[in-house]
Design an enzyme around this catalytic site. Structure first.
Site, PDB file in Angstrom:
ATOM      1  N   GLY A  49      -7.288 -11.098  -3.091  1.00 19.66           N
ATOM      2  CA  GLY A  49      -8.296 -11.121  -2.026  1.00 19.66           C
ATOM      3  C   GLY A  49      -8.660 -12.537  -1.621  1.00 19.66           C
ATOM      4  O   GLY A  49      -8.824 -12.844  -0.434  1.00 19.66           O
ATOM      5  N   LYS A  93      -1.068  -1.560   6.228  1.00 20.89           N
ATOM      6  CA  LYS A  93      -1.920  -1.430   7.402  1.00 20.89           C
ATOM      7  C   LYS A  93      -2.031  -2.692   8.247  1.00 20.89           C
ATOM      8  O   LYS A  93      -2.263  -3.782   7.716  1.00 20.89           O
ATOM      9  CB  LYS A  93      -3.337  -1.069   6.944  1.00 20.89           C
ATOM     10  CG  LYS A  93      -3.463   0.357   6.461  1.00 20.89           C
ATOM     11  CD  LYS A  93      -4.893   0.556   6.065  1.00 20.89           C
ATOM     12  CE  LYS A  93      -5.221   2.011   5.838  1.00 20.89           C
ATOM     13  NZ  LYS A  93      -6.633   2.141   5.433  1.00 20.89           N
ATOM     14  N   GLY A 109      -1.558  -8.984  -4.025  1.00 21.75           N
ATOM     15  CA  GLY A 109      -1.179  -8.091  -5.120  1.00 21.75           C
ATOM     16  C   GLY A 109       0.225  -7.536  -5.063  1.00 21.75           C
ATOM     17  O   GLY A 109       1.018  -7.732  -5.995  1.00 21.75           O
TER      18      GLY A 109
HETATM   19  P1  AMP Z   1      -0.829  -3.695   1.198  1.00 22.21           P
HETATM   20  O1  AMP Z   1      -1.709  -3.456   0.017  1.00 22.21           O
HETATM   21  O2  AMP Z   1      -1.462  -3.479   2.509  1.00 22.21           O
HETATM   22  O3  AMP Z   1      -0.097  -5.019   1.101  1.00 22.21           O
HETATM   23  O4  AMP Z   1       0.272  -2.555   1.160  1.00 22.21           O
HETATM   24  C1  AMP Z   1       1.146  -2.378   0.091  1.00 22.21           C
HETATM   25  C2  AMP Z   1       1.629  -0.974   0.082  1.00 22.21           C
HETATM   26  O5  AMP Z   1       2.238  -0.677   1.329  1.00 22.21           O
HETATM   27  C3  AMP Z   1       2.678  -0.731  -0.968  1.00 22.21           C
HETATM   28  O6  AMP Z   1       2.166   0.140  -1.938  1.00 22.21           O
HETATM   29  C4  AMP Z   1       3.831  -0.090  -0.201  1.00 22.21           C
HETATM   30  O7  AMP Z   1       4.357   1.039  -0.840  1.00 22.21           O
HETATM   31  C5  AMP Z   1       3.188   0.311   1.107  1.00 22.21           C
HETATM   32  N1  AMP Z   1       4.163   0.366   2.203  1.00 22.21           N
HETATM   33  C6  AMP Z   1       4.998  -0.589   2.590  1.00 22.21           C
HETATM   34  N2  AMP Z   1       5.782  -0.162   3.599  1.00 22.21           N
HETATM   35  C7  AMP Z   1       5.430   1.104   3.871  1.00 22.21           C
HETATM   36  C8  AMP Z   1       5.866   2.081   4.795  1.00 22.21           C
HETATM   37  N3  AMP Z   1       6.862   1.821   5.649  1.00 22.21           N
HETATM   38  N4  AMP Z   1       5.258   3.267   4.792  1.00 22.21           N
HETATM   39  C9  AMP Z   1       4.263   3.545   3.917  1.00 22.21           C
HETATM   40  N5  AMP Z   1       3.813   2.663   3.018  1.00 22.21           N
HETATM   41  C10 AMP Z   1       4.374   1.447   2.979  1.00 22.21           C
END
Ligand code: AMP
Length: 404
Positions: free
Chosen positions: A384, A205, A361
């Site tokens: 975090g 996100k 993480g």
């Molecule tokens: P975050 O915790 O925000 O660093 O997000 C990590 C998660 O983002 C991981 O579990 C990935 O599988 C997911 N992720 C990365 N790229 C994508 C994508 N293109 N579409 C959906 N999920 C994603």
């Protein structure tokens, strides 16, 4: 604050805030990395001839017991880690089944040089998370010296992570070796970075990473944006992103970030292409697509080959690298290539003399998965906390020790 390494603990009682919030299922400890990470600090105090009182939280007992009445305090007890800790330390660890009360105070009082005592879960008391001063003062009374070695909770202003520091003279409070390493690595990246400094930001996100990107605009020469968050930027610029992840309410902000970067002379690198899939699944059909022309009903789940090449080029030319967040859904084999390629580039840059810090993480999970953890300069244990540090926030756990 005093530097831990040169402090002599002989004849002194150190109260050490550790993070023993390790995964435990059916009373079996899963990954004990956090316990192992605290050993050098504990061993140094013992080797000097001091004694150790360990304090930690485990889970969220009060909140979880409210939600699930079938749970009891025993489901959150730190007594479950005593045997493993004794094994790791190579000596018996004593346990007090309450972190407050007269019995605990007496047990602490009776502790002899060379002994280690672990107190029960701090979060049995709501005062811990509330940062209650009387609670913190009682904890402080257990030691002559306060050592904070829990970087993972440094962003919380809890009694044991921040508030209790004030009851120790500056020379009797300090970071433990783990925390010291984290703080030094983070400070090196944020305040003494050799240029070019590339920040790699990925993950799901945009909304989770806005603050970190904004703050890094003041430090980095290059910012690589990958993962699910990149598609919001492409849609904001009028691209067709199919059913890729997108936060429509952040599109304006994405454009603002690009404009700010331009004004500051920071290079933003977005992935030009993606591995797209016809469903969010390990067995999806896949193909390569340009990121502004993703067909309807297809979604980008990893960065594509041109993006991999372009990002690798930027990374291998860097002298300082900060990496937070994967480039794609690396948990599924078909979509792991982007994250793996970027990890390889970070490893190559590090071998070439760059300083690389991996934090957060999922990027940590990724370097572990690909076996690169010992080939980057530093892998942070604090998800975090690390994120908030790079967002430019003051971490209460660091500030309390430094007295600022
Ligand atoms: P975050 O915790 O925000 O660093 O997000 C990590 C998660 O983002 C991981 O579990 C990935 O599988 C997911 N992720 C990365 N790229 C994508 C994508 N293109 N579409 C959906 N999920 C994603």
């Amino acid at each position: 604050m005093s530097p831990f390494s040169s402090f002599h603990f002989g004849g002194r009682k150190a109260i050490i805030r550790v993070d023993f919030n390790v995964p435990i299922k059916n009373d079996v400890i899963g990954d004990d990395t956090r316990m192992r990470a605290a050993l050098p600090t504990i061993k140094k105090v013992l080797a000097d001839g001091g004694s150790v009182v360990l304090i930690s939280h485990w889970g969220r007992p009060i909140k979880d017991m409210e939600k699930k009445p079938e749970l009891s305090k025993a489901d959150f007890s730190l007594s479950r880690i005593v045997a493993r800790l004794s094994e790791l330390l190579g000596q018996p660890v004593l346990f007090a089944n309450d972190c407050m009360g007269d019995t605990t105070a007496a047990t602490v009082q009776a502790l002899k040089a060379g002994e280690v005592l672990l107190l029960e879960n701090l979060r049995y008391y709501k005062e811990e998370e509330k940062g209650d001063e009387a609670f913190a003062k009682t904890l402080a009374s257990y030691g002559d010296v306060y050592v904070n070695d829990a970087f993972g909770t440094a962003h919380r202003a809890h009694a044991s992570t921040a508030v209790m520091a004030q009851y120790f003279a500056p020379e009797n409070r300090m970071f433990g070796l783990l925390m010291e390493g984290e703080v030094l690595a983070a400070e090196k990246v944020l305040h003494q970075s050799e240029k070019p400094f590339t920040a790699i930001v990925g993950g799901a996100k945009v909304s989770d990473k806005i603050l970190i990107i904004e703050n890094l605009l003041n430090q980095a020469t290059d910012i690589i944006i990958g993962g699910g968050m990149a598609y919001t930027f492409f849609k904001a610029q009028g691209g067709k992103i199919g059913s890729s992840l997108c936060e429509d309410d952040r599109m304006e902000l994405a454009n603002e970030l690009l404009a700010k970067a331009k004004a500051k002379g920071v290079n933003i690198h977005l992935p030009v292409d993606s591995i797209i899939a016809d469903k969010f699944a390990a067995d999806a059909n896949t193909k390569l697509a340009n990121n502004t022309e993703i067909p309807d009903a297809w979604m980008g789940l990893d960065i594509g080959t041109s993006a991999c090449a372009a990002f690798s080029d930027v990374i291998t030319r860097s002298k300082t690298i900060l990496w937070n967040g994967p480039m794609g859904v690396f948990e599924m084999e078909k979509f792991q290539n982007g994250t793996k390629t970027i990890a390889e580039a970070v490893v190559a840059a590090t071998a070439n003399g760059a300083f690389s810090l991996v934090g957060g993480g999922d990027s940590v999970a990724a370097v572990n998965k690909f076996g690169f953890a010992d080939k980057v300069s530093y892998v942070s244990t604090g998800g975090g906390a690390m994120l908030e540090y790079f967002e430019g926030k003051v971490l209460p756990g660091i500030a309390a020790i430094k007295g600022k």
